[in-house]
Design an enzyme around this catalytic site. Structure first.
Site, short mmCIF file in Angstrom:
data_model
loop_
_atom_site.label_atom_id
_atom_site.label_comp_id
_atom_site.label_asym_id
_atom_site.label_seq_id
_atom_site.Cartn_x
_atom_site.Cartn_y
_atom_site.Cartn_z
N CYS A 11 0.46 -1.07 -0.37
CA CYS A 11 0.30 -0.16 0.30
C CYS A 11 0.89 1.28 -0.13
O CYS A 11 2.09 0.86 0.01
CB CYS A 11 -1.16 0.12 1.36
SG CYS A 11 0.31 -0.21 2.58
N CYS A 14 2.75 1.72 3.01
CA CYS A 14 4.03 0.25 2.87
C CYS A 14 5.21 1.29 2.36
O CYS A 14 6.16 1.12 2.33
CB CYS A 14 3.86 -0.92 2.77
SG CYS A 14 2.79 -1.23 3.20
#
Length: 94
Positions: A11, A14
């Site tokens: 994501c 991340c």
């Protein structure tokens, strides 16, 4: 060599944590490898229930938030035995 592990499914948070980790490693000039762990089964082996998470040499340092490069650098300095920023191991000059 230090291994920095970014635990997350890929994501945006991340990816930001990975970028911050790369910035911290570069700023400190450390010999480190950044590894992205995106498989949920592998993430769960770390005991992490919230991502993104950061592990250094297999030890989880943070979960559920994006650490700044400075925060990651503090963890890296502790693992590498580098004194905190602004300090040195030597005695002050006389």
């Amino acid at each position: 060599m230090i291994t920095v592990q970014i635990l997350g499914t890929g994501c945006a948070k991340c990816r930001q944590l990975a970028a911050n980790a790369e910035a911290a490693v570069t700023a400190l000039g450390l010999d480190a490898r950044i590894e992205k762990i995106e498989r949920l089964s592998e993430i769960l082996k770390f005991g992490v229930m919230m991502t993104p998470a950061l592990a250094i040499n297999g030890t989880v340092k943070s979960a559920g938030r994006v650490l700044s490069p400075e925060e990651i650098g503090a963890h890296l300095r502790a693992v590498a035995g580098v004194p905190p920023a602004g300090r040195s191991n030597g005695a002050a000059g006389a």
